[in-house]
Scaffold this motif. Structure first.
Motif, mmCIF file in Angstrom:
data_model
loop_
_atom_site.group_PDB
_atom_site.id
_atom_site.type_symbol
_atom_site.label_atom_id
_atom_site.label_comp_id
_atom_site.label_asym_id
_atom_site.label_seq_id
_atom_site.Cartn_x
_atom_site.Cartn_y
_atom_site.Cartn_z
ATOM 1 N N VAL A 87 24.719 -8.224 11.780
ATOM 2 C CA VAL A 87 23.191 -8.276 11.138
ATOM 3 C C VAL A 87 23.116 -6.967 10.354
ATOM 4 O O VAL A 87 23.494 -6.033 10.695
ATOM 5 C CB VAL A 87 22.055 -8.417 12.065
ATOM 6 N N VAL A 88 22.683 -7.368 9.097
ATOM 7 C CA VAL A 88 22.347 -6.285 8.098
ATOM 8 C C VAL A 88 21.007 -6.068 7.844
ATOM 9 O O VAL A 88 20.580 -7.088 7.362
ATOM 10 C CB VAL A 88 23.335 -6.420 6.833
ATOM 11 N N TYR A 89 20.258 -5.209 8.150
ATOM 12 C CA TYR A 89 18.816 -4.816 7.873
ATOM 13 C C TYR A 89 18.703 -3.476 7.323
ATOM 14 O O TYR A 89 19.265 -2.299 7.372
ATOM 15 C CB TYR A 89 18.344 -4.839 9.258
ATOM 16 N N ALA A 115 16.584 -10.325 7.359
ATOM 17 C CA ALA A 115 17.717 -9.805 7.682
ATOM 18 C C ALA A 115 18.949 -10.649 7.113
ATOM 19 O O ALA A 115 18.757 -11.893 6.996
ATOM 20 C CB ALA A 115 18.093 -9.700 9.235
ATOM 21 N N ALA A 116 20.276 -10.227 6.888
ATOM 22 C CA ALA A 116 21.206 -11.077 6.688
ATOM 23 C C ALA A 116 22.218 -10.972 7.875
ATOM 24 O O ALA A 116 22.477 -9.979 8.272
ATOM 25 C CB ALA A 116 21.895 -10.360 5.450
ATOM 26 N N GLN A 153 20.669 -15.219 4.632
ATOM 27 C CA GLN A 153 19.284 -14.322 4.867
ATOM 28 C C GLN A 153 18.280 -15.021 5.607
ATOM 29 O O GLN A 153 18.198 -16.354 5.611
ATOM 30 C CB GLN A 153 18.533 -14.222 3.330
ATOM 31 N N ILE A 154 17.715 -14.411 6.679
ATOM 32 C CA ILE A 154 16.776 -15.119 7.456
ATOM 33 C C ILE A 154 15.273 -14.221 7.402
ATOM 34 O O ILE A 154 15.338 -12.975 7.372
ATOM 35 C CB ILE A 154 17.187 -14.896 9.071
ATOM 36 N N TYR A 155 14.173 -14.948 7.131
ATOM 37 C CA TYR A 155 13.026 -14.378 6.954
ATOM 38 C C TYR A 155 12.180 -14.676 8.205
ATOM 39 O O TYR A 155 12.013 -15.782 8.597
ATOM 40 C CB TYR A 155 12.338 -14.804 5.562
ATOM 41 N N PHE A 156 11.270 -13.593 8.643
ATOM 42 C CA PHE A 156 10.485 -13.857 9.743
ATOM 43 C C PHE A 156 9.001 -13.769 9.677
ATOM 44 O O PHE A 156 8.774 -12.625 8.627
ATOM 45 C CB PHE A 156 10.944 -13.086 10.978
#
Length: 217
Positions: A87-89, A115-116, A153-156
């Protein structure tokens, strides 16, 4: 699989429950083997290079344990799939959390952010030695295709402390890259958006895996 698809034996070089489920959902029958390598001993500056190097190291660790001599005499080839994911943050690579405290911090960081995931897939034909690994990378708003990994890409939304506590208590997040398991029922309500396919985020992109299998046969 299609009725006229080439016949082969398949080994998934991963202990990941998510990857096993994805491969089974694709219609494949397979066995599993775990590489059990020291992942921390392999370092690369770029996440794309890191996940590919890890997938290759896993393949090299598993291959000597497979009876290739028997495979050469079989009508059906044997294929090995190895993978890795980070994961890249905020530009920093995150692998599996080293502690419960780190897992907690990872999940707190994702709240109202994104995060990606960067994943690699490597398919090796154990009879011919043919090996293929590729990647495509998705960035917003551009779609860029490159080799060796898949980035999503993941958005929370905010993840409540009690949810984080339950996840850590279960222990699953300690074995997930970046402590990220979007498919978990406790996490799903707090996933705002996923840019890219869910199977890629879970560590085994279906379309890429299918294509690499065909290319090594």
């Amino acid at each position: 699989m299609e009725a006229n698809a080439p016949q082969f034996k398949l080994i998934l070089g991963s202990s990941s429950t998510a990857r096993r489920k994805i491969l089974a959902d694709m219609g494949y029958q397979f066995t599993t083997m775990s590489a059990d390598i020291d992942e921390k001993a392999i370092r690369k500056e770029k996440p794309e290079d890191l996940v590919m190097a890890l997938a290759e190291a896993k393949a090299e660790a598993i291959i000597p344990r497979v009876s290739i001599g028997e495979s050469e005499g079989d009508a059906e080839p044997t294929l090995l799939i190895t993978c890795d994911q980070v994961v890249v943050y905020e530009g920093v690579v995150r692998e599996k959390p080293s502690s419960e405290a780190e897992a907690r911090q990872f999940m707190k960081d994702y709240a109202n952010g994104h995060a990606a995931t960067v994943s690699s897939v490597l398919v090796t034909n154990l009879v011919t030695g043919s090996r293929r690994g590729e990647w495509d990378k998705v960035e917003v708003p551009l779609l860029i295709y490159t080799q060796y990994s898949i980035s999503r890409q993941i958005y929370f939304h905010d993840i409540p402390d009690q949810v984080i506590d339950k996840l850590i208590e279960e222990g699953i997040v300690l074995y997930a890259a970046g402590g990220l398991i979007i498919e978990h029922p406790l996490i799903l309500p707090y996933v705002k958006e996923v840019v890219g396919s869910t199977d890629s985020v879970m560590g085994l992109p279906k379309a890429l895996t299918e294509r690499l299998i065909k290319e090594v046969l």
